[in-house]
Design an enzyme around this catalytic site. Sequence first.
Site, PDB file in Angstrom:
ATOM      1  N   GLU A 159       0.792  -1.365   0.194  1.00 22.22           N
ATOM      2  CA  GLU A 159       0.081  -0.199  -0.020  1.00 22.22           C
ATOM      3  C   GLU A 159       0.927   1.246   0.531  1.00 22.22           C
ATOM      4  OE1 GLU A 159      -3.211  -0.245   0.247  1.00 22.22           O
ATOM      5  OE2 GLU A 159      -2.331  -1.610  -1.025  1.00 22.22           O
ATOM      6  N   LYS A 199     -10.095  -6.280   4.117  1.00 22.88           N
ATOM      7  CA  LYS A 199     -10.752  -7.117   3.551  1.00 22.88           C
ATOM      8  C   LYS A 199     -11.482  -7.963   3.900  1.00 22.88           C
ATOM      9  CE  LYS A 199      -6.035  -6.619   0.641  1.00 22.88           C
ATOM     10  NZ  LYS A 199      -5.165  -7.169  -0.036  1.00 22.88           N
TER      11      LYS A 199
HETATM   12  N1  HSE Z   1      -1.123  -3.841  -0.349  1.00 22.83           N
HETATM   13  C1  HSE Z   1      -1.888  -5.280  -0.615  1.00 22.83           C
HETATM   14  C2  HSE Z   1      -1.457  -6.505  -0.224  1.00 22.83           C
HETATM   15  C3  HSE Z   1      -2.288  -4.840  -2.639  1.00 22.83           C
HETATM   16  O1  HSE Z   1      -0.006  -6.456  -0.736  1.00 22.83           O
HETATM   17  O2  HSE Z   1      -2.147  -7.197  -0.666  1.00 22.83           O
HETATM   18  C4  HSE Z   1      -3.614  -6.381  -2.762  1.00 22.83           C
HETATM   19  O3  HSE Z   1      -4.536  -5.621  -2.161  1.00 22.83           O
END
Ligand code: HSE
Length: 453
Positions: free
Chosen positions: A208, A223
């Site tokens: 991110e 998530k």
């Molecule tokens: N930063 C997130 C990950 C990107 O590493 O899963 C995908 O959602």
Amino acid sequence: MYRDPVESLEPLHHRHAAIRTLRVGMIGIGTVGSGTFRVLARNRADIAARAGRSIELVMVAARNLERAAGVVGDSVALTADAMQVATHPDVDVVVEVAGGTGPARDWVLAAIAHGKHVVTANKALLAVYGAEIFAAAREKGVIVAYEGAVAVSIPIIKALREGLAANRIEWVAGIINGTTNFILSKMRDEGLDFAAALAQAQALGYAEADPSFDIEGIDAAHKLTLLAANAFGMPLRFADAQVEGITALQGVDVACAEQMGYRIKLLGVARRQAAGVELRVQPVLVPATHLMAQVSGSMNAVMVKSDAAGLTMYYGAGAGSEQTASAVIADLVDVARLDGVHAAQHVPHLGVHAHATNALAVLPRAAVHTSHYLRVPVHAVNQIQAVAASLAEQKVPVRQVALAAERPGTGPQVLVLTGPVEQGTLDLAVHALQARAEVAGAVTTLRVESLEG
Ligand code: HSE
């Protein structure tokens, strides 16, 4: 004289296509946006065939217009004003791939208010402001689709909402952050240190913008919040999730877990119990022989336990440009097919219709019920039984006790695997154990997930 049917149909077909093209406005043209542009262009004909109409990117909002022009050329209108894309009459659907939660919320709400469908890969936005966004979308009868927000290349939202629609879901558990799985794999397999592994993940575009979201478990919790809402029809409860990342994880525990036949993974778990739902992200031990333990690098995997289908597992890339684009475009294809269809016929945003949303509570940490791994530093190897006895006295079922393999610079350490026990009971037992004269340092505990039935 009459025209050949093919000739006479052709102009009609063109006219028809021109009317029915789904016009896409995109906000953001970074890693995900540029991937979406490339895949849309490369697979244009197949995508149109699957969508039943062509899908055209007509407008892009970007902070750096010169860089954006370098990606999209002059085929697409460019603006620095995202709100223009969100509200423009020539845009049917807004793809929000800029990230962040402040302005993105305004753009998405504006798009909805203007009757536009929205496709987003922004898990933070939906986990935090989803209730408001989905309510606005329901009111307007538009779609908010977000397959790219969770385990990017894996169609897990579709699996939960559609493929498993017949089932009562019991639990969902998965490796849903590519960056942390990449870091854990690099540290284990190549002996890389944490900072170097994170730097690689950033260079590869997995992390991110603020990588603390990855390493502190926040991204996985975003998530998981979306997965739980889809699995159980519960409201989005990000604020209630227990979130622990991998920054406090010690290398010694990775090695001791291996010694006991386990591997440490950052797992998101949403499990239905009679009194509510466990909603938690944390590093846990999974059996080394389990498929989940084999998921390495930036790959993701999600397991779902449901009453009719039983155990199912989904595996795929968890981060990446075109990997996320794949999900974003699949959502566009859905939108293309459902645009103009009465909203009651849409697949609901969160797997259930608003009136069916049940108010399952998120269970407090103390009520979470799992097995545990403990590492207990002691003064002498013959104190192993005292550790086991102390735990048993406190009603913790002890399944296995062993001495950790000797390591230079560390004293003897007792490793314990417990049976399932409530976190509250375990906490009290660890507190009592910590006070014993035999114990020579801080006791470490990690959850163990069998990922069975
Ligand atoms: N930063 C997130 C990950 C990107 O590493 O899963 C995908 O959602």
